[in-house]
Design a protein around this motif. Structure first.
Motif, PDB file in Angstrom:
ATOM      1  N   VAL A   1      11.460  10.799  -2.055  1.00  0.00           N
ATOM      2  CA  VAL A   1      10.494   9.707  -2.156  1.00  0.00           C
ATOM      3  C   VAL A   1      11.206   8.419  -2.556  1.00  0.00           C
ATOM      4  O   VAL A   1      10.928   7.348  -2.012  1.00  0.00           O
ATOM      5  CB  VAL A   1       9.370  10.063  -3.163  1.00  0.00           C
ATOM      6  N   GLN A   2      12.161   8.514  -3.492  1.00  0.00           N
ATOM      7  CA  GLN A   2      12.905   7.328  -3.916  1.00  0.00           C
ATOM      8  C   GLN A   2      13.727   6.756  -2.772  1.00  0.00           C
ATOM      9  O   GLN A   2      13.818   5.547  -2.606  1.00  0.00           O
ATOM     10  CB  GLN A   2      13.867   7.691  -5.052  1.00  0.00           C
ATOM     11  N   SER A   3      14.326   7.617  -1.967  1.00  0.00           N
ATOM     12  CA  SER A   3      15.198   7.140  -0.899  1.00  0.00           C
ATOM     13  C   SER A   3      14.407   6.686   0.319  1.00  0.00           C
ATOM     14  O   SER A   3      14.981   6.107   1.230  1.00  0.00           O
ATOM     15  CB  SER A   3      16.178   8.232  -0.486  1.00  0.00           C
TER      16      SER A   3
ATOM     17  N   ASP B   1       2.210   6.811  -6.756  1.00  0.00           N
ATOM     18  CA  ASP B   1       1.244   7.864  -7.095  1.00  0.00           C
ATOM     19  C   ASP B   1       1.865   9.243  -6.928  1.00  0.00           C
ATOM     20  O   ASP B   1       1.689  10.121  -7.776  1.00  0.00           O
ATOM     21  CB  ASP B   1      -0.008   7.757  -6.218  1.00  0.00           C
ATOM     22  N   ALA B   2       2.580   9.439  -5.840  1.00  0.00           N
ATOM     23  CA  ALA B   2       3.238  10.734  -5.608  1.00  0.00           C
ATOM     24  C   ALA B   2       4.254  11.016  -6.709  1.00  0.00           C
ATOM     25  O   ALA B   2       4.346  12.136  -7.219  1.00  0.00           O
ATOM     26  CB  ALA B   2       3.912  10.739  -4.239  1.00  0.00           C
TER      27      ALA B   2
ATOM     28  N   TYR C   1       0.836  -1.209   0.000  1.00  0.00           N
ATOM     29  CA  TYR C   1       0.000   0.000   0.000  1.00  0.00           C
ATOM     30  C   TYR C   1       0.871   1.259   0.000  1.00  0.00           C
ATOM     31  O   TYR C   1       0.624   2.193  -0.759  1.00  0.00           O
ATOM     32  CB  TYR C   1      -0.927  -0.003   1.213  1.00  0.00           C
ATOM     33  N   ASN C   2       1.911   1.273   0.835  1.00  0.00           N
ATOM     34  CA  ASN C   2       2.816   2.415   0.876  1.00  0.00           C
ATOM     35  C   ASN C   2       3.550   2.573  -0.448  1.00  0.00           C
ATOM     36  O   ASN C   2       3.785   3.691  -0.902  1.00  0.00           O
ATOM     37  CB  ASN C   2       3.823   2.263   2.015  1.00  0.00           C
ATOM     38  N   GLN C   3       3.925   1.450  -1.055  1.00  0.00           N
ATOM     39  CA  GLN C   3       4.613   1.504  -2.343  1.00  0.00           C
ATOM     40  C   GLN C   3       3.708   2.122  -3.402  1.00  0.00           C
ATOM     41  O   GLN C   3       4.158   2.918  -4.223  1.00  0.00           O
ATOM     42  CB  GLN C   3       5.049   0.090  -2.759  1.00  0.00           C
TER      43      GLN C   3
END
Length: 106
Positions: A54-56, A11-12, A4-6
């Motif tokens: 966000v990637q990190s 989306d972000a 879900y977090n992924q």
């Protein structure tokens, strides 16, 4: 990381890409106005920085730090958290006067 977090992170990332695309179109439309172009460039840099953050977010060390900070807020007497992240090359010889102070608005 939980699926879900992924999905939320993806989306972000998608919406930030759309924002960068729209800002680039604005930059092309107003390419003669130097002030607007400079401001759009700054916004594009901010979007890229947010994407890097966000990637990190999925990295082990970042999650570990977030968990440690969140666990410290479990204490009802805690008013905040003071985190020192020292550059590795300074190790034990760091100068507290040369630390950057970042204060978040309350």
């Amino acid at each position: 990381m939980e699926p879900y977090n992924q999905d939320l992170l993806q989306d972000a990332f998608y919406h930030l890409d759309n924002l960068k695309f729209n800002l680039t179109k604005l930059k092309l439309a107003y390419n003669r106005d130097r002030a607007i172009v400079n401001h759009i460039d700054n916004l594009l840099k901010d979007c890229e920085l947010i994407q890097l953050i966000v990637q990190s977010y999925d990295s082990y060390n970042f999650r570990l730090l977030c968990n440690m900070i969140n666990n410290s807020f479990a204490d009802p007497n805690s008013h905040g958290v003071l985190v020192f992240i020292i550059k590795k090359r300074f190790g034990e010889n760091y100068d507290r006067g040369k630390l950057n102070h970042i204060k978040f608005p309350a």
